[in-house]
Scaffold this motif. Structure first.
Motif, PDB file in Angstrom:
ATOM      1  N   GLY A  79       7.653  16.242  96.622  1.00 44.49           N
ATOM      2  CA  GLY A  79       6.343  15.942  96.067  1.00 44.49           C
ATOM      3  C   GLY A  79       5.169  16.237  96.975  1.00 44.49           C
ATOM      4  N   LYS A  80       5.404  16.931  98.084  1.00 38.68           N
ATOM      5  CA  LYS A  80       4.337  17.144  99.059  1.00 38.68           C
ATOM      6  C   LYS A  80       3.442  18.339  98.731  1.00 38.68           C
ATOM      7  N   GLU A  81       3.916  19.282  97.932  1.00 41.16           N
ATOM      8  CA  GLU A  81       3.145  20.492  97.679  1.00 41.16           C
ATOM      9  C   GLU A  81       2.744  20.599  96.207  1.00 41.16           C
ATOM     10  N   LYS A  82       1.691  21.354  95.987  1.00 39.41           N
ATOM     11  CA  LYS A  82       1.233  21.595  94.627  1.00 39.41           C
ATOM     12  C   LYS A  82       2.196  22.540  93.929  1.00 39.41           C
ATOM     13  N   LEU A  83       2.541  22.252  92.688  1.00 36.36           N
ATOM     14  CA  LEU A  83       3.535  23.034  91.957  1.00 36.36           C
ATOM     15  C   LEU A  83       2.924  24.111  91.065  1.00 36.36           C
ATOM     16  N   ALA A  84       1.832  23.810  90.413  1.00 38.45           N
ATOM     17  CA  ALA A  84       1.261  24.730  89.425  1.00 38.45           C
ATOM     18  C   ALA A  84       0.994  26.103  90.045  1.00 38.45           C
ATOM     19  N   GLY A  85       1.482  27.134  89.363  1.00 39.38           N
ATOM     20  CA  GLY A  85       1.256  28.500  89.827  1.00 39.38           C
ATOM     21  C   GLY A  85       2.289  29.026  90.800  1.00 39.38           C
ATOM     22  N   THR A  86       3.350  28.258  91.071  1.00 37.41           N
ATOM     23  CA  THR A  86       4.367  28.712  92.031  1.00 37.41           C
ATOM     24  C   THR A  86       5.450  29.560  91.379  1.00 37.41           C
ATOM     25  N   VAL A  87       5.360  29.785  90.069  1.00 34.49           N
ATOM     26  CA  VAL A  87       6.371  30.560  89.345  1.00 34.49           C
ATOM     27  C   VAL A  87       5.741  31.838  88.802  1.00 34.49           C
ATOM     28  N   GLY A  88       6.438  32.960  89.027  1.00 35.82           N
ATOM     29  CA  GLY A  88       5.969  34.221  88.477  1.00 35.82           C
ATOM     30  C   GLY A  88       6.279  34.331  86.992  1.00 35.82           C
ATOM     31  N   PHE A  89       5.375  34.934  86.238  1.00 43.53           N
ATOM     32  CA  PHE A  89       5.533  35.021  84.792  1.00 43.53           C
ATOM     33  C   PHE A  89       6.535  36.111  84.405  1.00 43.53           C
ATOM     34  N   HIS A  90       7.429  35.794  83.455  1.00 47.37           N
ATOM     35  CA  HIS A  90       8.366  36.767  82.898  1.00 47.37           C
ATOM     36  C   HIS A  90       8.297  36.683  81.373  1.00 47.37           C
ATOM     37  N   GLU A  91       8.223  37.844  80.739  1.00 51.40           N
ATOM     38  CA  GLU A  91       8.141  37.865  79.280  1.00 51.40           C
ATOM     39  C   GLU A  91       9.476  37.556  78.618  1.00 51.40           C
ATOM     40  N   ARG A  92      10.550  37.822  79.353  1.00 48.28           N
ATOM     41  CA  ARG A  92      11.883  37.609  78.769  1.00 48.28           C
ATOM     42  C   ARG A  92      12.814  37.083  79.857  1.00 48.28           C
ATOM     43  N   HIS A  93      13.621  36.102  79.481  1.00 43.99           N
ATOM     44  CA  HIS A  93      14.562  35.498  80.424  1.00 43.99           C
ATOM     45  C   HIS A  93      15.968  35.607  79.840  1.00 43.99           C
ATOM     46  N   VAL A  94      16.833  36.292  80.567  1.00 38.75           N
ATOM     47  CA  VAL A  94      18.214  36.507  80.137  1.00 38.75           C
ATOM     48  C   VAL A  94      19.137  35.604  80.943  1.00 38.75           C
ATOM     49  N   PHE A  95      19.974  34.840  80.232  1.00 37.75           N
ATOM     50  CA  PHE A  95      20.953  33.971  80.886  1.00 37.75           C
ATOM     51  C   PHE A  95      22.352  34.481  80.560  1.00 37.75           C
ATOM     52  N   LEU A  96      23.110  34.781  81.602  1.00 35.29           N
ATOM     53  CA  LEU A  96      24.508  35.185  81.441  1.00 35.29           C
ATOM     54  C   LEU A  96      25.400  33.971  81.680  1.00 35.29           C
ATOM     55  N   CYS A  97      26.194  33.614  80.685  1.00 40.58           N
ATOM     56  CA  CYS A  97      27.117  32.479  80.811  1.00 40.58           C
ATOM     57  C   CYS A  97      28.348  32.943  81.587  1.00 40.58           C
ATOM     58  N   TYR A  98      28.518  32.370  82.789  1.00 37.64           N
ATOM     59  CA  TYR A  98      29.578  32.875  83.661  1.00 37.64           C
ATOM     60  C   TYR A  98      30.048  31.778  84.619  1.00 37.64           C
ATOM     61  N   LYS A  99      31.247  31.286  84.386  1.00 41.26           N
ATOM     62  CA  LYS A  99      31.891  30.290  85.250  1.00 41.26           C
ATOM     63  C   LYS A  99      30.987  29.068  85.446  1.00 41.26           C
ATOM     64  N   GLY A 100      31.122  28.390  86.599  1.00 33.82           N
ATOM     65  CA  GLY A 100      30.351  27.177  86.861  1.00 33.82           C
ATOM     66  C   GLY A 100      29.828  27.156  88.273  1.00 33.82           C
ATOM     67  N   PRO A 101      28.888  26.272  88.586  1.00 33.53           N
ATOM     68  CA  PRO A 101      28.243  26.267  89.908  1.00 33.53           C
ATOM     69  C   PRO A 101      29.199  26.081  91.068  1.00 33.53           C
TER      70      PRO A 101
END
Length: 295
Positions: A79-101
């Motif tokens: 909680g020490k840093e500002k969060l807003a704007g720390t993520v780059g924008f992507h128009e499409r997000h692809v998730f590949l279902c593969y095994k587990g963490p």
């Protein structure tokens, strides 16, 4: 010492073999000092008894580290840093279902032994200059016999699923679906509904995600069941999404107040924030400002 005194009284120290005549040298030496019992009336403690069992050079085992304090929700940086704007924008997000963490290596998209994610990541990267939409690839849980089987591909905000992609299909899939924006002929896209929550649990990449992520998954599942949201909200572990220092990291794809599906990223999420995200973001279509990183 009390026990030693009792032993000496029961078994007096012998000066030598029975009936042996002491030598002149031995006779000239003063008798050994007697071992006296500790006059303290206190009985030996459990700690002193256990210490007596240790070898002279033995050391006690080190205390287990406090993972939550070092890597989890009690760590100093939370909680020490500002969060807003720390993520780059992507128009499409692809998730590949593969095994587990627990099976993902540190860089699962580059692992020689994990052909499917490696080939898919390479194919997307090779065609990046020609893609009509900026695209991000992330790995999420996938296991045969579950809703998300090994090789399934989820595409957001399109809200479609392709089933059972294999490493032999990668180039054709990327060409048809991600480059040309058409359907992949060997499979047919399935429309998916509801809200999808992805939580970074990539512990082999960063310990903070490995500690925070599973706890958030557990809380999400408890709240989803408790609020009767089964079938409406799905939650899954996912691989590295960036911003390890902001763990717990959560991505939510859900219809907004206008009914449009958008993806929002949250950081510094703790278990007590889960009901708020479900109620405010998913239930009301409003972002939770103090945790919001971007979209």
């Amino acid at each position: 010492a009390f026990q030693i005194s009792q032993t000496l009284q029961a078994n007096p120290i012998s000066a030598g073999p029975p009936f042996a005549k002491p030598s002149a040298t031995a006779a000239a030496q003063p008798p050994p000092p007697l071992l006296m019992a500790d006059p303290s009336p206190s009985p030996p403690t459990a700690a002193s008894a256990s210490d007596a069992l240790l070898a002279p050079d033995a050391t006690l085992p080190a205390a287990a580290p406090d993972l939550d304090k070092e890597f989890g929700f009690q760590r100093a940086e939370l909680g020490k840093e500002k969060l807003a704007g720390t993520v780059g924008f992507h128009e499409r997000h692809v998730f590949l279902c593969y095994k587990g963490p627990e099976e993902w290596p540190s860089h699962v998209e580059a692992s020689e032994s994990d052909h499917l994610p490696r080939l898919l990541a390479a194919a997307i990267k090779a065609r990046k200059p020609n893609l009509k939409k900026s695209t991000k690839l992330t790995i999420c849980e996938g296991e045969d016999g579950t809703e998300s089987s090994l090789g399934d591909v989820l595409i957001f905000p399109d809200m479609i699923r392709y089933r059972e992609l294999t490493h032999l299909d990668v180039d054709n899939f990327v060409e048809e679906v991600l480059l040309k924006d058409t359907e992949w002929l060997p499979g047919s896209p399935e429309a998916i509904k509801g809200s999808y929550v992805f939580v970074c649990c990539h512990g082999s990449r960063d310990k903070r995600c490995g500690v925070c992520g599973p706890a958030l998954i557990t809380r999400f599942k408890e709240e989803i069941e408790g609020q009767g949201l089964d079938g409406q909200v799905a939650v899954s572990a996912c691989s590295h999404v960036g911003g390890h220092k902001y763990a717990g990291n959560v991505i939510i794809f859900s219809p907004d107040a206008k009914g449009e599906v958008t993806g929002h990223w949250y950081g510094y999420v703790a278990p007590d924030d889960v009901p708020v995200l479900l109620r405010q973001h998913i239930g009301q279509g409003e972002i939770v400002g103090h945790l919001w990183s971007g979209y």
